[in-house]
Design a protein around this motif. Structure first.
Motif, PDB file in Angstrom:
ATOM      1  N   ARG A  18       0.876  -1.102   0.052  1.00  0.00           N
ATOM      2  CA  ARG A  18      -0.003  -0.234   0.124  1.00  0.00           C
ATOM      3  C   ARG A  18       0.813   1.128   0.142  1.00  0.00           C
ATOM      4  O   ARG A  18       1.899   1.391   0.682  1.00  0.00           O
ATOM      5  N   GLY A  77     -13.626   5.363  -7.360  1.00  0.00           N
ATOM      6  CA  GLY A  77     -12.724   5.392  -8.520  1.00  0.00           C
ATOM      7  C   GLY A  77     -12.770   3.987  -9.260  1.00  0.00           C
ATOM      8  O   GLY A  77     -13.537   3.392  -9.660  1.00  0.00           O
ATOM      9  N   HIS A  78     -11.362   3.662  -9.240  1.00  0.00           N
ATOM     10  CA  HIS A  78     -10.977   2.315 -10.067  1.00  0.00           C
ATOM     11  C   HIS A  78      -9.978   1.799  -9.361  1.00  0.00           C
ATOM     12  O   HIS A  78      -9.362   2.207  -8.456  1.00  0.00           O
ATOM     13  N   SER A 129      -7.509   1.048   3.483  1.00  0.00           N
ATOM     14  CA  SER A 129      -8.193   0.850   2.160  1.00  0.00           C
ATOM     15  C   SER A 129      -9.363  -0.287   2.566  1.00  0.00           C
ATOM     16  O   SER A 129      -9.704  -0.705   3.649  1.00  0.00           O
ATOM     17  N   SER A 130     -10.008  -0.664   1.483  1.00  0.00           N
ATOM     18  CA  SER A 130     -11.167  -1.674   1.658  1.00  0.00           C
ATOM     19  C   SER A 130     -10.938  -2.709   0.665  1.00  0.00           C
ATOM     20  O   SER A 130     -11.575  -3.779   0.533  1.00  0.00           O
ATOM     21  N   MET A 131      -9.754  -2.780   0.324  1.00  0.00           N
ATOM     22  CA  MET A 131      -9.360  -3.996  -0.758  1.00  0.00           C
ATOM     23  C   MET A 131      -9.012  -5.209   0.143  1.00  0.00           C
ATOM     24  O   MET A 131      -8.696  -5.324   1.031  1.00  0.00           O
ATOM     25  N   PRO A 165     -12.341  -4.871  -7.497  1.00  0.00           N
ATOM     26  CA  PRO A 165     -12.317  -3.480  -7.006  1.00  0.00           C
ATOM     27  C   PRO A 165     -13.802  -3.010  -6.652  1.00  0.00           C
ATOM     28  O   PRO A 165     -14.559  -3.816  -6.940  1.00  0.00           O
ATOM     29  N   GLY A 205     -14.089   0.366  -4.611  1.00  0.00           N
ATOM     30  CA  GLY A 205     -14.160   1.210  -3.404  1.00  0.00           C
ATOM     31  C   GLY A 205     -14.855   0.643  -2.157  1.00  0.00           C
ATOM     32  O   GLY A 205     -14.495  -0.693  -1.746  1.00  0.00           O
TER      33      GLY A 205
END
Ligand code: DON
Length: 556
Positions: free
Chosen positions: A93, A366-367, A438-440, A457, A459
């Motif tokens: 990250r 976003g992406h 992050s949310s990943m 992906p 968000g």
């Protein structure tokens, strides 16, 4: 006695070895772009393992899907190596520059100075982690040199590739920002205009930057000529980066978050992502219900109520665990889940305002991109990579071809922009060298017969998508079902259930409203999930790429 057991063991080993000998090593790869999936197989054919393939897929996505991820961004690789049973989470990250601080985007009165400063241009960019992640993966897990595994990406950058509709749509979305920066508009636009369909996108500078990375490893990006050009461009444009930031950047290997949902082992992302904790917290709440036996409406209601509570804790407690203490054990405990469950009713919602705690606006969206790889031996990689918004900050550092991220916007600031409505607390405030939450959610799921690899992906909606896919996995369905199933989402605030049109019938919408839910259809379908599975008993593989995207899943 001993001999008998030894004999049985030897026979068993022989049996297992025979299965292996009779089963040629096969691999499943699902990624957001056909060229990236192909790059993975190209490297496997050259003797690479799944980790070399992961380097190739990551780097190729950086070239052929520049809207989603890239060398100027970061990401996470959840990896499992079968021969020594190692499972690790590689945290690549981005980090806040050392000059950043909690008030960097606000004035002394706590007002946002410029709402676009954390979204567009060099001021929005954090220190990239993706290049260091690729080097780490190659050195610690791969078999091949970077010169080999980066070759497909270099070739596509130099020779060009035909852009698809997805690329054009996202270019349009970020056109005004890209136009502000000559180095970006020269690469992505044609005479300042959007390219035609089927246009060839060549990225010669990016090919050279990748070549430096292949030749010199991390110094090829974080030192030498590439670093000089990055610093010059960022500093000239008012960004915060220094040589020290680049030199200091390190990926961190972490223990993944591991939990159990009704017999399924769930392995997922620890902080600096909120993904694994929120996913497991929601699953632990839900584990007390036999969802399969409930009617669909009650099921949706309970899942939504679990999402609300888990996302509430995301907002209250989660941030970079290298900087703040995250009460991980408590959040994941059964007792804690039981407490949350006790406030859940079958016949009514608990409005989010009645959940306690102080939170601040955060934004995210976003992406981004995800790919999943697994081979017949069980070696696997789940990787979610990002530059945040489509085409990140829109800022290419001149002479490098590197599009910088706008990941600084994933931090929370006093009165920060609130694009996707996520909220947070002091745990996710900006600090020098800190990673933004992050949310990943790159994830492995394992039951008695299957090992799955998945992620997406999207968000803040990433975690709820992986949650729905996990609940679907529990119904013994296939990867195509997980990636296709209609989605709905609740993130605590705003207090709304967002849903894809196909998720609910008219009758269900009326009934959900009756329970007190606020409902909002999403304008478009969302997410781009990539999933793969190994069936443990037959060694068969299967994979699927989300039909909402333009990706490709292949087994061979
Ligand atoms: O790390 C995060 O959570 C975000 N930067 C990811 C953004 C994202 O997935 C946008 N995708 N559509």
């Amino acid at each position: 006695m001993f001999k008998k057991y030894t004999l049985v063991t030897l026979l068993l080993l022989g049996f297992i070895t025979n299965i292996r000998a009779d089963t040629p090593l096969k691999t499943a790869i699902a990624s957001a772009h056909p060229l990236a999936t192909a790059a993975g197989f190209e490297i496997l054919n050259q003797g690479g393992n799944v980790f070399d393939a992961a380097v190739a897929v990551s780097a190729t996505l950086a070239v052929v899907e520049p809207s989603g991820s890239g060398l100027g961004g970061g990401g996470y690789w959840l990896v499992h190596r079968a021969n020594d049973n190692t499972t690790r989470f590689i945290d690549g990250r981005e980090k806040a520059p050392l000059a950043a601080h909690k008030n960097v985007y606000v004035d002394s009165a706590g007002q946002v100075k410029n709402p676009r400063a954390s979204l567009d241009g060099a001021t929005a960019a954090a220190i990239p982690g993706l290049p260091a992640g690729l080097v780490h993966l190659a050195e610690h897990y791969g078999k091949l040199p970077l010169a080999v595994s980066l070759a497909p990406a270099i070739r596509h950058a130099r020779n060009g590739f035909v852009v698809g509709q997805h690329h054009l749509d996202l270019l349009k979305y970020r056109e005004t920002v890209l136009k502000q920066f000559p180095a970006s508009s020269t690469i992505f636009l044609v005479n300042g205009q959007l390219p035609e369909k089927f246009a060839l996108l060549r990225q010669v500078d990016l090919a050279e930057t990748l070549t430096q990375l292949a030749r010199y490893g991390r110094a090829g990006f974080y030192a030498h000529s590439v670093a000089d050009k990055l610093l010059q461009a960022v500093q000239q444009a008012g960004g915060m980066w220094t040589a020290e930031d680049l030199q200091n950047y390190q990926v961190v290997e972490r223990e993944p978050v591991v939990g159990n949902y009704r017999g399924i082992k769930v392995t997922s992302a620890p902080p600096s992502s909120a993904g694994g904790i929120v996913l497991l917290e929601a699953l632990t709440i839900l584990s007390a219900y036999d969802l399969a036996k409930l009617d669909k409406l009650t099921r949706i209601h309970l899942i939504t109520e679990a999402m609300r509570r888990a996302y509430h804790d995301r907002a209250l407690y989660l941030g970079d665990s290298d900087f703040v203490s995250v009460p991980m054990q408590r959040l994941l405990s059964e007792d804690y889940a039981a407490g949350l469950r006790s406030s859940m009713r079958m016949d009514a919602v608990l409005p989010s305002t009645q959940l306690s705690g102080d939170v601040l606006p955060d934004s995210e969206g976003g992406h981004t991109t995800h790919f999943s790889i697994i081979d017949t031996e069980g070696n696997r990689v789940a990787a979610t990579l990002s530059i945040n918004f489509p085409f990140g900050s829109g800022f290419v550092a001149a002479g490098t071809g590197v599009l910088l991220n706008d990941e600084m916007d994933d931090f929370v600031s006093h009165a920060g922009p609130n694009g996707y409505g996520l909220v947070g607390s002091a745990a996710n405030m900006i600090a020098p060298g800190k990673r933004m939450l992050s949310s990943m959610t790159p994830t492995f799921l394992e039951d008695a017969g299957r090992v799955a690899v998945l992620g997406t992906p999207g968000g803040s909606r990433i975690i709820s998508m992986v949650l729905l896919a996990t609940l679907d996995f529990a119904k013994a369905t296939s990867p195509m079902s997980w990636v296709t199933l209609p989605r709905f989402h609740h993130q605590y605030l705003p207090d709304v259930v967002e849903y894809e049109n196909a998720a609910f019938t008219e009758q269900e919408l009326v009934a959900l409203k009756g329970l007190g839910h606020h409902l909002k259809a999403t304008v478009n379908p969302y997410g781009n999930m990539q999933a793969a599975v190994l069936y443990k008993h037959t060694h068969a593989l299967n994979a699927a790429s989300d039909p909402r995207g333009e990706g490709l899943a292949t087994v061979k």
